[in-house]
Design a protein around this motif. Structure first.
Motif, short mmCIF file in Angstrom:
data_model
loop_
_atom_site.label_atom_id
_atom_site.label_comp_id
_atom_site.label_asym_id
_atom_site.label_seq_id
_atom_site.Cartn_x
_atom_site.Cartn_y
_atom_site.Cartn_z
N UNK A 34 0.82 -1.41 -0.22
CA UNK A 34 0.29 0.19 -0.27
C UNK A 34 0.85 1.15 -0.19
N UNK A 35 2.19 1.08 0.80
CA UNK A 35 2.24 2.69 0.88
C UNK A 35 3.28 2.62 -0.81
N UNK A 36 4.27 1.54 -1.22
CA UNK A 36 4.62 1.32 -2.42
C UNK A 36 3.78 2.19 -3.42
N UNK A 37 2.66 1.58 -3.22
CA UNK A 37 1.01 2.19 -4.55
C UNK A 37 0.85 3.58 -4.40
N UNK A 38 0.88 4.27 -2.74
CA UNK A 38 0.76 5.34 -2.45
C UNK A 38 1.63 6.25 -3.29
N UNK A 39 2.88 5.63 -3.11
CA UNK A 39 3.75 6.55 -3.62
C UNK A 39 4.13 6.55 -4.59
N UNK A 40 2.98 6.09 -6.09
CA UNK A 40 3.29 5.91 -7.17
C UNK A 40 1.81 6.60 -7.81
N UNK A 41 1.12 6.96 -6.63
CA UNK A 41 -0.52 6.97 -7.01
C UNK A 41 -1.00 5.96 -7.61
N UNK A 42 -0.67 4.53 -7.44
CA UNK A 42 -1.93 3.90 -7.32
C UNK A 42 -2.57 3.36 -6.57
N UNK A 43 -3.55 2.61 -7.08
CA UNK A 43 -4.61 2.06 -6.24
C UNK A 43 -4.59 0.19 -5.02
N UNK A 97 10.09 -3.68 -4.67
CA UNK A 97 11.35 -3.82 -4.38
C UNK A 97 11.46 -2.11 -3.60
N UNK A 98 10.87 -2.10 -2.22
CA UNK A 98 10.57 -1.63 -1.17
C UNK A 98 11.06 -1.72 0.17
N UNK A 99 11.55 -0.36 0.83
CA UNK A 99 12.39 0.07 2.06
C UNK A 99 11.14 0.97 3.00
N UNK A 100 11.11 0.51 3.78
CA UNK A 100 10.45 1.89 5.03
C UNK A 100 11.43 2.53 5.18
N UNK A 101 10.35 3.99 4.98
CA UNK A 101 11.16 5.17 5.55
C UNK A 101 11.67 5.19 6.65
N UNK A 102 13.42 6.01 6.24
CA UNK A 102 13.93 5.97 8.04
C UNK A 102 14.73 4.26 7.84
N UNK A 103 14.79 3.51 7.55
CA UNK A 103 15.06 3.01 6.47
C UNK A 103 15.87 2.76 5.12
N UNK A 104 15.99 3.86 4.82
CA UNK A 104 16.53 3.62 3.05
C UNK A 104 17.68 4.33 3.34
N UNK A 105 18.72 3.61 1.72
CA UNK A 105 19.86 4.58 2.26
C UNK A 105 20.74 3.91 3.77
N UNK A 106 20.74 2.67 4.47
CA UNK A 106 21.33 1.58 5.32
C UNK A 106 21.98 0.63 4.66
N UNK A 107 21.15 -0.21 2.91
CA UNK A 107 21.90 -1.31 2.71
C UNK A 107 21.19 -2.74 2.35
N UNK A 108 19.95 -1.31 2.79
CA UNK A 108 18.42 -2.97 3.48
C UNK A 108 17.96 -3.34 1.65
N UNK A 109 17.95 -2.48 1.14
CA UNK A 109 17.65 -2.34 -0.17
C UNK A 109 18.34 -2.83 -1.05
N UNK A 110 20.03 -2.94 -0.84
CA UNK A 110 20.98 -3.61 -1.57
C UNK A 110 21.13 -5.11 -1.12
N UNK A 111 20.90 -5.56 0.32
CA UNK A 111 20.81 -6.81 0.45
C UNK A 111 19.27 -7.85 0.27
N UNK A 132 11.87 0.48 -13.34
CA UNK A 132 12.08 1.71 -12.87
C UNK A 132 10.69 2.99 -14.22
N UNK A 133 10.10 3.97 -13.00
CA UNK A 133 9.09 5.40 -13.42
C UNK A 133 10.22 5.68 -14.27
N UNK A 134 9.95 6.28 -15.41
CA UNK A 134 10.62 6.68 -16.07
C UNK A 134 11.47 8.17 -15.13
N UNK A 135 10.11 8.57 -14.86
CA UNK A 135 11.11 9.91 -13.96
C UNK A 135 11.94 9.94 -12.44
N UNK A 136 11.61 8.36 -12.38
CA UNK A 136 12.28 8.14 -10.89
C UNK A 136 13.47 7.76 -10.76
#
Length: 163
Positions: A34-43, A97-111, A132-136
């Motif tokens: 749901x959080x990822x969908x909201x980020x992309x403006x999806x339902x 691929x989704x990482x929660x706010x506060x945990x991004x840029x700490x290697x979670x996505x890389x792992x 990934x979306x064109x503008x991302x």
């Protein structure tokens, strides 16, 4: 340290485990979807029942890897199989691929990506694909840093509803 310096206390980073999702992860997976969908403006139309069927049913359709921080899931990767018939080549799509706010840029996505690569190799796949979306541009930079190579998309993709 010398005696005239104050003692510095650093918080120890939390341990994280990358593992395949289990049924009790479904509520947190749905929340993050749901959080990822909201980020992309999806339902969001996904349901707990649908995820249970597609992840753990008699014919599992997708695989979810989760970054487990102990008290909560920090992120997830959702993988779907691909096939290039003209080359007889198996692949895997990193569909989400989704990482929660506060945990991004700490290697979670890389792992998560590293574990997705391992999973795809073990399944006999020759490649791992992601989009990934064109503008991302942040996502584009991240994937290029993770050694994904951009491929131009040609033509149109069509969809026909089967419902």
């Amino acid at each position: 340290m010398t005696e005239d310096q104050d003692e510095i206390s650093l918080e120890r980073p939390a341990l994280m485990t990358i593992r395949k999702a289990v049924e009790i992860d479904i509520p947190q997976l749905l929340e993050m979807i749901g959080l990822l969908a909201t980020f992309h403006g999806d339902v969001v139309e996904a349901s707990a029942e649908g995820l249970k069927r597609d992840l753990f049913g008699p014919a599992p359709w997708v695989t979810a890897l989760v970054a487990d921080g102990g008290s909560q899931l920090l992120g997830y990767a959702l993988l779907t199989p691909l096939y290039r018939a003209q080359q007889g080549m198996r692949g895997m799509d990193l569909h989400h691929l989704f990482v929660r706010d506060g945990h991004r840029s700490h290697g979670v996505g890389q792992h998560l990506i590293a574990r997705a690569r391992d999973f795809a190799r073990a399944a006999g796949c020759a490649y791992l694909s992601v989009s990934a979306a064109t503008g991302n541009t942040k996502a584009h930079q991240f994937y290029q840093q993770m050694e994904f190579v951009a491929r131009p998309v040609t033509g149109m993709r069509y969809l026909q509803s089967l419902a």
